[in-house]
Design a protein around this motif. Sequence first.
Motif, PDB file in Angstrom:
ATOM      1  N   THR A  72       0.828  -1.205   0.000  1.00 16.08           N
ATOM      2  CA  THR A  72       0.000   0.000   0.000  1.00 16.08           C
ATOM      3  C   THR A  72       0.862   1.255   0.000  1.00 16.08           C
ATOM      4  O   THR A  72       0.640   2.182  -0.787  1.00 16.08           O
ATOM      5  CB  THR A  72      -0.921   0.006   1.233  1.00 16.08           C
ATOM      6  N   ALA A  73       1.854   1.309   0.880  1.00 14.06           N
ATOM      7  CA  ALA A  73       2.674   2.510   1.022  1.00 14.06           C
ATOM      8  C   ALA A  73       3.524   2.778  -0.219  1.00 14.06           C
ATOM      9  O   ALA A  73       3.682   3.924  -0.645  1.00 14.06           O
ATOM     10  CB  ALA A  73       3.574   2.379   2.250  1.00 14.06           C
ATOM     11  N   LEU A  74       4.056   1.728  -0.833  1.00 14.84           N
ATOM     12  CA  LEU A  74       4.952   1.904  -1.976  1.00 14.84           C
ATOM     13  C   LEU A  74       4.220   2.243  -3.259  1.00 14.84           C
ATOM     14  O   LEU A  74       4.756   2.921  -4.136  1.00 14.84           O
ATOM     15  CB  LEU A  74       5.792   0.633  -2.177  1.00 14.84           C
ATOM     16  N   ILE A  75       2.989   1.780  -3.384  1.00 22.65           N
ATOM     17  CA  ILE A  75       2.296   1.862  -4.665  1.00 22.65           C
ATOM     18  C   ILE A  75       1.297   3.011  -4.737  1.00 22.65           C
ATOM     19  O   ILE A  75       0.970   3.490  -5.818  1.00 22.65           O
ATOM     20  CB  ILE A  75       1.570   0.521  -4.958  1.00 22.65           C
ATOM     21  N   ALA A  76       0.784   3.486  -3.603  1.00 26.35           N
ATOM     22  CA  ALA A  76      -0.317   4.461  -3.619  1.00 26.35           C
ATOM     23  C   ALA A  76       0.002   5.687  -4.471  1.00 26.35           C
ATOM     24  O   ALA A  76      -0.784   6.085  -5.337  1.00 26.35           O
ATOM     25  CB  ALA A  76      -0.661   4.873  -2.190  1.00 26.35           C
ATOM     26  N   ILE A  77       1.173   6.305  -4.269  1.00 26.50           N
ATOM     27  CA  ILE A  77       1.495   7.526  -4.996  1.00 26.50           C
ATOM     28  C   ILE A  77       1.751   7.269  -6.477  1.00 26.50           C
ATOM     29  O   ILE A  77       1.118   7.902  -7.336  1.00 26.50           O
ATOM     30  CB  ILE A  77       2.680   8.246  -4.334  1.00 26.50           C
ATOM     31  N   PRO A  78       2.678   6.356  -6.857  1.00 27.44           N
ATOM     32  CA  PRO A  78       2.907   6.169  -8.297  1.00 27.44           C
ATOM     33  C   PRO A  78       1.686   5.670  -9.051  1.00 27.44           C
ATOM     34  O   PRO A  78       1.410   6.117 -10.169  1.00 27.44           O
ATOM     35  CB  PRO A  78       4.059   5.150  -8.350  1.00 27.44           C
ATOM     36  N   LEU A  79       0.921   4.754  -8.443  1.00 26.42           N
ATOM     37  CA  LEU A  79      -0.248   4.228  -9.140  1.00 26.42           C
ATOM     38  C   LEU A  79      -1.328   5.299  -9.274  1.00 26.42           C
ATOM     39  O   LEU A  79      -2.004   5.387 -10.311  1.00 26.42           O
ATOM     40  CB  LEU A  79      -0.799   3.021  -8.385  1.00 26.42           C
ATOM     41  N   SER A  80      -1.507   6.118  -8.263  1.00 24.53           N
ATOM     42  CA  SER A  80      -2.478   7.200  -8.339  1.00 24.53           C
ATOM     43  C   SER A  80      -2.082   8.223  -9.395  1.00 24.53           C
ATOM     44  O   SER A  80      -2.941   8.788 -10.086  1.00 24.53           O
ATOM     45  CB  SER A  80      -2.618   7.891  -6.983  1.00 24.53           C
ATOM     46  N   THR A  81      -0.782   8.456  -9.539  1.00 23.01           N
ATOM     47  CA  THR A  81      -0.311   9.395 -10.556  1.00 23.01           C
ATOM     48  C   THR A  81      -0.589   8.867 -11.957  1.00 23.01           C
ATOM     49  O   THR A  81      -1.089   9.596 -12.827  1.00 23.01           O
ATOM     50  CB  THR A  81       1.197   9.645 -10.380  1.00 23.01           C
ATOM     51  N   VAL A  82      -0.299   7.596 -12.172  1.00 20.97           N
ATOM     52  CA  VAL A  82      -0.494   6.991 -13.498  1.00 20.97           C
ATOM     53  C   VAL A  82      -1.966   6.947 -13.878  1.00 20.97           C
ATOM     54  O   VAL A  82      -2.333   7.142 -15.044  1.00 20.97           O
ATOM     55  CB  VAL A  82       0.114   5.567 -13.519  1.00 20.97           C
ATOM     56  N   THR A  83      -2.827   6.706 -12.891  1.00 25.77           N
ATOM     57  CA  THR A  83      -4.251   6.508 -13.180  1.00 25.77           C
ATOM     58  C   THR A  83      -5.097   7.755 -12.892  1.00 25.77           C
ATOM     59  O   THR A  83      -6.316   7.668 -12.822  1.00 25.77           O
ATOM     60  CB  THR A  83      -4.803   5.342 -12.339  1.00 25.77           C
ATOM     61  N   ALA A  84      -4.463   8.910 -12.739  1.00 24.21           N
ATOM     62  CA  ALA A  84      -5.188  10.122 -12.330  1.00 24.21           C
ATOM     63  C   ALA A  84      -6.306  10.486 -13.289  1.00 24.21           C
ATOM     64  O   ALA A  84      -7.343  11.017 -12.880  1.00 24.21           O
ATOM     65  CB  ALA A  84      -4.213  11.291 -12.196  1.00 24.21           C
ATOM     66  N   THR A  85      -6.125  10.217 -14.590  1.00 25.46           N
ATOM     67  CA  THR A  85      -7.138  10.614 -15.576  1.00 25.46           C
ATOM     68  C   THR A  85      -8.151   9.510 -15.857  1.00 25.46           C
ATOM     69  O   THR A  85      -9.075   9.717 -16.640  1.00 25.46           O
ATOM     70  CB  THR A  85      -6.450  11.014 -16.892  1.00 25.46           C
ATOM     71  N   TRP A  86      -7.998   8.355 -15.251  1.00 25.41           N
ATOM     72  CA  TRP A  86      -8.902   7.232 -15.520  1.00 25.41           C
ATOM     73  C   TRP A  86     -10.256   7.460 -14.848  1.00 25.41           C
ATOM     74  O   TRP A  86     -10.328   8.075 -13.778  1.00 25.41           O
ATOM     75  CB  TRP A  86      -8.308   5.931 -14.991  1.00 25.41           C
ATOM     76  N   PRO A  87     -11.319   6.939 -15.433  1.00 26.90           N
ATOM     77  CA  PRO A  87     -12.622   6.988 -14.750  1.00 26.90           C
ATOM     78  C   PRO A  87     -12.553   6.279 -13.404  1.00 26.90           C
ATOM     79  O   PRO A  87     -11.929   5.223 -13.265  1.00 26.90           O
ATOM     80  CB  PRO A  87     -13.556   6.263 -15.729  1.00 26.90           C
ATOM     81  N   ARG A  88     -13.197   6.850 -12.392  1.00 27.38           N
ATOM     82  CA  ARG A  88     -13.088   6.341 -11.037  1.00 27.38           C
ATOM     83  C   ARG A  88     -13.707   4.951 -10.859  1.00 27.38           C
ATOM     84  O   ARG A  88     -13.185   4.114 -10.125  1.00 27.38           O
ATOM     85  CB  ARG A  88     -13.767   7.312 -10.067  1.00 27.38           C
ATOM     86  N   LYS A  89     -14.814   4.696 -11.531  1.00 23.69           N
ATOM     87  CA  LYS A  89     -15.489   3.415 -11.349  1.00 23.69           C
ATOM     88  C   LYS A  89     -14.627   2.273 -11.866  1.00 23.69           C
ATOM     89  O   LYS A  89     -14.548   1.203 -11.255  1.00 23.69           O
ATOM     90  CB  LYS A  89     -16.839   3.428 -12.052  1.00 23.69           C
TER      91      LYS A  89
END
Length: 404
Positions: A72-89
């Motif tokens: 959770t700690a290692l992935i939250a920031i990079p994964l959120s950055t990569v998927t920032a424009t993706w639809p939330r659902k």
Amino acid sequence: MRSRTHLAGRSPVTAAENLRLPLPALLALATAVFVTSLTETLPAGLLPAMSAGLGVGESAAGQSVTVYAAGTALIAIPLSTVTATWPRKRLLLAATAGFAVANTVTTASHSYPLTMAARFVAGVAAGLAWALLAGYARRLVPVPLQGRAVAVVMTGIPVALSLGVPAGTYLGGLLGWRAAFALMTVVAVVLLGWIGLAVPERPGQPGGERSPMLRALSVPGVVPVLFVTLVLVLAHTVLYAYIATFLDRSGMGGSADLVLLVFGAASLAGVWGVGARIDRALRALTLASTSLVGAGAGLLALFAGSPALVFVAAALWGLGWGGVPTLLQTAVADAGGARADAAQAMLVTLWNAAMAVGGVAGGVLLDTFGARAFPWTVLVLLVPVLAVVTSARAHGFPVRRVGA
């Protein structure tokens, strides 16, 4: 015309109170929080059986929680950055599917490395889910109802801790530890359908902003909320992770389950109280919650030998802690504004980092000073928390929430 003029003259708060929360969608998100929290903490009640089933010691089996938090700690920031424009659902469905797969592998695995890999994947899914759930809830309602919506969603945490872990432990003792993880897979699969039917789509952030985390840190109010998150979660974890040991050293080892039940029930009450007032009193509630945690720690520090006062301490601690996830998620989203998703991702990372550090720090305190040091450490750590919340009256923890 008369009715239209009448409505136009009403205050925004009064009009908002007549709006209804979209409970089917919010309860689906709350169930996602429940799955996330219970998947993380379930091994705590199943360690002896897991260690026997995997052929390793209990300390090695206990790393299943550490690996989850690391994912959770290692992935939250990079994964959120990569998927920032993706639809939330789409993201929420992917995270839920990740829990289903990870818990299925955990159920079937007889290999320790494979089980640890599955737990890491579950942690990755949790990092993705935590970074979007609060923001998703806020986007489903008008601004004056956002705090209440987040409170509904965050009820998944105390429900998981007060009911889910004991139920999973009981099921594990009855049918074996693998049955508990298999049931988590079933819940995740059902949740996939629930999300598909009840949760409306919401878009991601427009455009691809460079360095969103650094930009979020520059927004006034974000850093104070992140500091409070790091130190407050650290203080809580130092005591909570070793509460059974603390009670055992205080002569109440046989009452640990009852103390945790009182803590869990009080946490539910804390979530309810925060949800009822957060849209008008976030700052006051944050100060009150921190003070209640401190009051509970103070009683444990001074009166650990009194069973009655220990239960009172657990109730105060739980009442204060129950609303903390809602308060901090709301505060960082308010402060982050247009960069709320990036701020949420950093909060998730710091939250899990504090949990990991709290576990290590608690072990050092236990070996160096003994179990009685835990509540005193909590009290020391809460001093800067109260100072920062008090000083961040313009941004971070404002006297009045914008739009509330």
